[in-house]
Design a protein around this motif. Structure first.
Motif, PDB file in Angstrom:
ATOM      1  N   HIS A 155      47.050  48.973  31.259  1.00 33.08           N
ATOM      2  CA  HIS A 155      46.343  48.079  31.903  1.00 33.08           C
ATOM      3  C   HIS A 155      46.077  48.525  33.301  1.00 33.08           C
ATOM      4  CE1 HIS A 155      47.006  45.143  29.001  1.00 33.08           C
ATOM      5  NE2 HIS A 155      48.332  45.617  28.661  1.00 33.08           N
ATOM      6  N   LEU A 156      44.784  48.245  33.869  1.00 29.70           N
ATOM      7  CA  LEU A 156      44.282  48.717  34.978  1.00 29.70           C
ATOM      8  C   LEU A 156      43.816  47.471  36.067  1.00 29.70           C
ATOM      9  CD1 LEU A 156      41.885  51.358  33.391  1.00 29.70           C
ATOM     10  CD2 LEU A 156      44.156  51.753  34.405  1.00 29.70           C
ATOM     11  N   ASP A 157      43.721  48.093  37.316  1.00 27.78           N
ATOM     12  CA  ASP A 157      43.495  46.891  38.111  1.00 27.78           C
ATOM     13  C   ASP A 157      42.555  47.971  39.212  1.00 27.78           C
ATOM     14  OD1 ASP A 157      43.043  45.140  40.249  1.00 27.78           O
ATOM     15  OD2 ASP A 157      45.144  45.392  41.264  1.00 27.78           O
ATOM     16  N   ILE A 158      41.073  47.891  38.939  1.00 30.17           N
ATOM     17  CA  ILE A 158      40.295  48.688  39.307  1.00 30.17           C
ATOM     18  C   ILE A 158      39.058  47.899  39.613  1.00 30.17           C
ATOM     19  CG2 ILE A 158      40.974  50.942  38.496  1.00 30.17           C
ATOM     20  CD1 ILE A 158      38.931  50.629  36.347  1.00 30.17           C
ATOM     21  N   ARG A 159      38.360  48.245  41.043  1.00 25.55           N
ATOM     22  CA  ARG A 159      36.973  47.665  41.100  1.00 25.55           C
ATOM     23  C   ARG A 159      35.855  48.912  41.066  1.00 25.55           C
ATOM     24  NH1 ARG A 159      34.963  45.576  46.349  1.00 25.55           N
ATOM     25  NH2 ARG A 159      33.008  44.326  45.679  1.00 25.55           N
ATOM     26  N   PHE A 160      34.787  48.423  40.050  1.00 23.73           N
ATOM     27  CA  PHE A 160      33.808  49.146  39.679  1.00 23.73           C
ATOM     28  C   PHE A 160      32.418  48.997  40.662  1.00 23.73           C
ATOM     29  CE2 PHE A 160      36.073  48.380  35.950  1.00 23.73           C
ATOM     30  CZ  PHE A 160      35.990  49.474  35.083  1.00 23.73           C
ATOM     31  N   VAL A 180      37.738  56.856  43.640  1.00 20.72           N
ATOM     32  CA  VAL A 180      37.607  57.983  42.614  1.00 20.72           C
ATOM     33  C   VAL A 180      36.057  57.973  42.317  1.00 20.72           C
ATOM     34  CG1 VAL A 180      38.094  58.916  40.346  1.00 20.72           C
ATOM     35  CG2 VAL A 180      39.979  57.891  41.632  1.00 20.72           C
ATOM     36  N   LYS A 181      35.344  59.152  42.394  1.00 32.93           N
ATOM     37  CA  LYS A 181      33.954  59.269  42.218  1.00 32.93           C
ATOM     38  C   LYS A 181      33.857  60.098  40.929  1.00 32.93           C
ATOM     39  CE  LYS A 181      29.747  61.398  44.189  1.00 32.93           C
ATOM     40  NZ  LYS A 181      29.085  61.816  45.229  1.00 32.93           N
ATOM     41  N   VAL A 182      32.924  59.576  40.055  1.00 33.93           N
ATOM     42  CA  VAL A 182      32.696  60.179  38.919  1.00 33.93           C
ATOM     43  C   VAL A 182      31.257  60.358  39.033  1.00 33.93           C
ATOM     44  CG1 VAL A 182      32.596  60.168  36.274  1.00 33.93           C
ATOM     45  CG2 VAL A 182      34.457  59.161  37.729  1.00 33.93           C
ATOM     46  N   ASN A 183      30.796  61.494  38.723  1.00 26.26           N
ATOM     47  CA  ASN A 183      28.966  61.906  38.446  1.00 26.26           C
ATOM     48  C   ASN A 183      29.159  61.960  36.974  1.00 26.26           C
ATOM     49  OD1 ASN A 183      26.743  62.999  38.417  1.00 26.26           O
ATOM     50  ND2 ASN A 183      26.721  64.190  40.086  1.00 26.26           N
ATOM     51  N   CYS A 184      28.682  60.820  36.430  1.00 27.20           N
ATOM     52  CA  CYS A 184      28.276  60.792  34.989  1.00 27.20           C
ATOM     53  C   CYS A 184      27.370  61.602  34.526  1.00 27.20           C
ATOM     54  CB  CYS A 184      27.685  59.339  34.697  1.00 27.20           C
ATOM     55  SG  CYS A 184      28.966  57.867  35.104  1.00 27.20           S
ATOM     56  N   GLY A 185      26.645  62.413  34.950  1.00 27.53           N
ATOM     57  CA  GLY A 185      25.464  63.036  34.793  1.00 27.53           C
ATOM     58  C   GLY A 185      25.906  64.591  34.549  1.00 27.53           C
ATOM     59  N   LYS A 226      44.576  50.278  41.072  1.00 26.47           N
ATOM     60  CA  LYS A 226      44.829  49.716  42.437  1.00 26.47           C
ATOM     61  C   LYS A 226      43.592  50.248  43.616  1.00 26.47           C
ATOM     62  CE  LYS A 226      48.617  47.708  41.145  1.00 26.47           C
ATOM     63  NZ  LYS A 226      48.629  48.208  39.878  1.00 26.47           N
ATOM     64  N   GLY A 227      42.491  50.732  43.205  1.00 27.87           N
ATOM     65  CA  GLY A 227      41.561  51.237  44.149  1.00 27.87           C
ATOM     66  C   GLY A 227      40.225  50.879  43.413  1.00 27.87           C
ATOM     67  N   THR A 228      39.235  51.862  43.839  1.00 26.40           N
ATOM     68  CA  THR A 228      38.013  51.750  43.137  1.00 26.40           C
ATOM     69  C   THR A 228      37.584  52.757  42.501  1.00 26.40           C
ATOM     70  OG1 THR A 228      37.576  50.450  45.236  1.00 26.40           O
ATOM     71  CG2 THR A 228      35.567  51.264  44.091  1.00 26.40           C
ATOM     72  N   ILE A 229      36.652  52.643  41.460  1.00 26.35           N
ATOM     73  CA  ILE A 229      35.934  53.973  40.780  1.00 26.35           C
ATOM     74  C   ILE A 229      34.446  53.804  40.886  1.00 26.35           C
ATOM     75  CG2 ILE A 229      35.748  52.658  38.532  1.00 26.35           C
ATOM     76  CD1 ILE A 229      36.294  55.588  37.149  1.00 26.35           C
ATOM     77  N   PHE A 230      33.814  54.772  41.329  1.00 30.24           N
ATOM     78  CA  PHE A 230      32.397  54.871  41.751  1.00 30.24           C
ATOM     79  C   PHE A 230      31.761  55.745  40.531  1.00 30.24           C
ATOM     80  CE2 PHE A 230      29.124  56.924  44.294  1.00 30.24           C
ATOM     81  CZ  PHE A 230      28.220  56.042  44.196  1.00 30.24           C
ATOM     82  N   LEU A 231      30.987  54.998  39.634  1.00 33.05           N
ATOM     83  CA  LEU A 231      30.441  55.744  38.707  1.00 33.05           C
ATOM     84  C   LEU A 231      28.859  56.109  39.123  1.00 33.05           C
ATOM     85  CD1 LEU A 231      31.472  53.270  35.808  1.00 33.05           C
ATOM     86  CD2 LEU A 231      32.529  55.611  36.336  1.00 33.05           C
ATOM     87  N   ASP A 232      28.637  57.275  39.825  1.00 30.71           N
ATOM     88  CA  ASP A 232      27.434  57.561  40.226  1.00 30.71           C
ATOM     89  C   ASP A 232      26.475  58.310  38.987  1.00 30.71           C
ATOM     90  OD1 ASP A 232      25.455  58.172  42.009  1.00 30.71           O
ATOM     91  OD2 ASP A 232      26.150  60.204  42.969  1.00 30.71           O
ATOM     92  N   GLU A 233      25.419  58.091  39.027  1.00 32.36           N
ATOM     93  CA  GLU A 233      24.337  58.377  37.828  1.00 32.36           C
ATOM     94  C   GLU A 233      24.586  57.704  36.643  1.00 32.36           C
ATOM     95  OE1 GLU A 233      21.577  59.728  39.113  1.00 32.36           O
ATOM     96  OE2 GLU A 233      22.075  60.695  40.773  1.00 32.36           O
ATOM     97  N   ARG A 274      40.042  59.520  35.076  1.00 33.42           N
ATOM     98  CA  ARG A 274      39.527  58.798  36.309  1.00 33.42           C
ATOM     99  C   ARG A 274      39.800  57.693  36.370  1.00 33.42           C
ATOM    100  NH1 ARG A 274      35.602  62.423  38.095  1.00 33.42           N
ATOM    101  NH2 ARG A 274      35.788  64.510  37.362  1.00 33.42           N
ATOM    102  N   PHE A 275      39.861  56.782  35.166  1.00 28.76           N
ATOM    103  CA  PHE A 275      39.994  55.423  35.144  1.00 28.76           C
ATOM    104  C   PHE A 275      41.345  55.009  35.705  1.00 28.76           C
ATOM    105  CE2 PHE A 275      36.300  54.769  31.950  1.00 28.76           C
ATOM    106  CZ  PHE A 275      35.717  54.247  32.901  1.00 28.76           C
ATOM    107  N   GLU A 276      42.300  55.735  35.077  1.00 30.53           N
ATOM    108  CA  GLU A 276      43.671  55.821  35.552  1.00 30.53           C
ATOM    109  C   GLU A 276      44.106  56.201  36.884  1.00 30.53           C
ATOM    110  OE1 GLU A 276      47.933  56.697  33.068  1.00 30.53           O
ATOM    111  OE2 GLU A 276      46.091  57.392  32.272  1.00 30.53           O
ATOM    112  N   ARG A 277      43.388  57.126  37.443  1.00 33.47           N
ATOM    113  CA  ARG A 277      43.667  57.502  38.759  1.00 33.47           C
ATOM    114  C   ARG A 277      43.203  56.499  39.641  1.00 33.47           C
ATOM    115  NH1 ARG A 277      45.184  62.797  39.094  1.00 33.47           N
ATOM    116  NH2 ARG A 277      45.137  64.188  37.185  1.00 33.47           N
TER     117      ARG A 277
END
Length: 508
Positions: free
Chosen positions: A327-332, A249-254, A289-296, A283-286
């Motif tokens: 509770h989450l299982d995610i990689r940042f 899951v990709k998140v463009n913080c800007g 079990k995977g990865t969240i990419f916090l761009d910008e 987005r965190f919940e989605r």
């Protein structure tokens, strides 16, 4: 036992188990106390296949879910279709070798079943045929009274069979969805490119770091100029990790307005605020079990930074308007083109969050520092853009084109190279591609270092211009002659930009 007690006890067994074969076995054991039943089975008529499908069978030794197809002769097909048409919903008692319908003769012969008598209970919902229940006695004969008692169980069996069919349909659709998602992930990876150009040259050290950290769950901070390819490296980390089959899951913080950040990242409950008509996963919940990419990540407001810190520390969230802890299982993985350490010194970025994110920082070198990758990148973009523009062929490079490309400074990095290639293809789709409009500035000359200083980020130029306007208005933002009026934007919008750029408020 009276009929009411019989119905209650049998219904509890039929509807007391989610697995239809276990329910069938349980009710068989109960019925054996009242009548000589040795086998039970549930069937469906598959008109399209011209066959009867058995989906569950039970005997005193146990039960199993099956998927047996019994092919039918034309006479048997006509017989069962006639029964369905006449809506014969009452149970029927048959004596084997007396007046057994052709369909059951064929079924018993196909499955090797020996029987003295059997009861068939058609299962209908209104005018819709659902299936049928068959009870078999191998050595004795059912009585008419026992047939009447079995008739009481029509509705419970209709419910159980309908639920089973719907469950099977849900499982089938779920498996189809998984298969479609797997296919789409493969297509996306194909479109974005499985191979990283420069992995063995300019990005060799970066890829070595990716290989070291990919198998771990440690947070990664990607640093580099705009357009250097931070999103490509984030993809490489995720798809090289054990989480590659989970969501990315990709998140463009800007790009998220301040007022919507909490809802987008954490989700919200129905009625949490005006317009929250349904529950929404964030987005965190989605990314579980995977990865969240916090761009910008440097664009994230300070208030949101503190809430992100809690997610990093405890791996748990609460939706907006909710009280349940999820509770989450995610990689940042985070990325930025800004100097976070400088932002920490200027109180624009939380120091504790910075240390949490920068467990394993990876610097992506700009394109001018990996000139050896430019020819391969150019050829890759020529092939890619030729397909996207639907050109009849792939134009080739002119003899001196590579020299022009490698001599240019590339302030916009790989993204600028991609745009330059696309522009050249539009102007000269048949080739050869020359790139005559590029500045002839070598990255290896002193002029290149002077150009380095001339090329500034958009944020830096915007901040300087706002400061010049504020100097002219003596720090005034609102009102006639204020900075907002001169810049042609709303005062609140200007204040928001000033906060992000670190410009101090207040009149001089």
């Amino acid at each position: 036992m009276d009929k009411n007690q019989f119905f209650r006890e049998a219904t509890l067994r039929i509807c007391g188990n989610l697995e239809i074969e276990q329910a069938l076995h349980s009710v068989l054991q109960f019925l054996r106390e009242e009548m000589p039943v040795d086998r039970m089975s549930l069937q469906l008529y598959e008109k399209r296949l011209k066959a009867v499908r058995t989906i569950a069978m039970a005997s005193p030794d146990g039960a199993k879910e099956v998927d047996f197809l019994t092919p039918l002769s034309r006479e048997a097909q006509h017989q069962i279709e006639e029964r369905i048409r006449l809506q014969q919903a009452q149970p029927h008692l048959y004596l084997v070798n007396d007046h057994t319908p052709r369909i059951y003769q064929e079924m018993f012969r196909f499955h090797g079943i020996a029987a003295s008598s059997f009861i068939v209970l058609p299962l209908n919902v209104g005018e819709r045929y659902v299936g049928s229940l068959t009870l078999i006695s191998e050595n004795e004969v059912f009585s008419q009274e026992q047939v009447d008692w079995i008739a009481l169980l029509k509705e419970p069996f209709v419910i159980a069979l309908s639920n089973t069919l719907r469950y099977h349909e849900v499982v089938r659709l779920k498996n189809l969805l998984k298969d479609d998602n797997r296919y789409l992930f493969q297509e996306i990876r194909h479109l974005t490119g499985d191979e990283i150009i420069g992995a063995n040259f300019g990005l060799k050290e970066v890829m070595n770091q990716v290989q070291r950290v990919a198998a771990l769950d440690s947070p990664v901070l990607l640093l580099g100029e705009t357009g250097a390819g931070k999103d490509v490296i984030a993809n490489a980390i995720h798809y090289s990790s054990t989480r590659k089959d989970g969501p990315f899951v990709k998140v463009n913080c800007g790009a998220i307005p301040d007022s919507l950040i909490d809802s987008e990242l954490f989700g919200h409950e129905k009625g949490a605020f005006t317009g929250a008509l349904t529950q929404k996963r964030g987005r965190f919940e989605r990314a579980d079990k995977g990865t969240i990419f916090l761009d910008e990540i440097g664009e994230l407001p300070l208030q949101a930074q503190s809430r992100l810190l809690r997610v990093l520390q405890h791996k748990e969230i609460e939706r907006v308007g909710g009280s349940k802890t999820i509770h989450l299982d995610i990689r940042f993985i985070a990325a930025t083109n800004r100097d976070l350490q400088e932002m920490v010194r200027n109180n624009q970025f939380r120091e504790d969050l910075f240390f949490r994110l920068s467990v394993f920082p990876i610097r992506i070198p700009p394109l001018r520092e990996r000139v050896a990758d430019i020819p391969a990148l150019a050829q890759y973009f020529i092939s890619k853009k030729s397909r996207e523009l639907k050109l009849p062929g792939t134009p080739h490079l002119a003899a001196d084109a590579v020299d022009r490309l490698t001599a240019y400074h590339w302030p916009g990095n790989v993204r600028e190279l991609e745009n330059v290639v696309e522009r050249a293809l539009i102007l000269n789709p048949e080739g050869p591609l020359r790139f005559d409009d590029l500045l002839q500035t070598s990255v290896h000359t002193p002029a290149a270092h002077a150009a380095d200083e001339e090329w500034r980020t958009l944020d830096a130029m915007t901040a300087d211009y706002i400061r010049r306007v504020l100097s002219k208005t003596n720090g005034r933002i609102n009102g006639k002659g204020g900075a907002a009026e001169i810049l042609g934007i709303h005062p609140n919008t200007l204040r928001h930009r000033m906060r992000k750029l670190g410009i101090v408020f207040g009149r001089k």
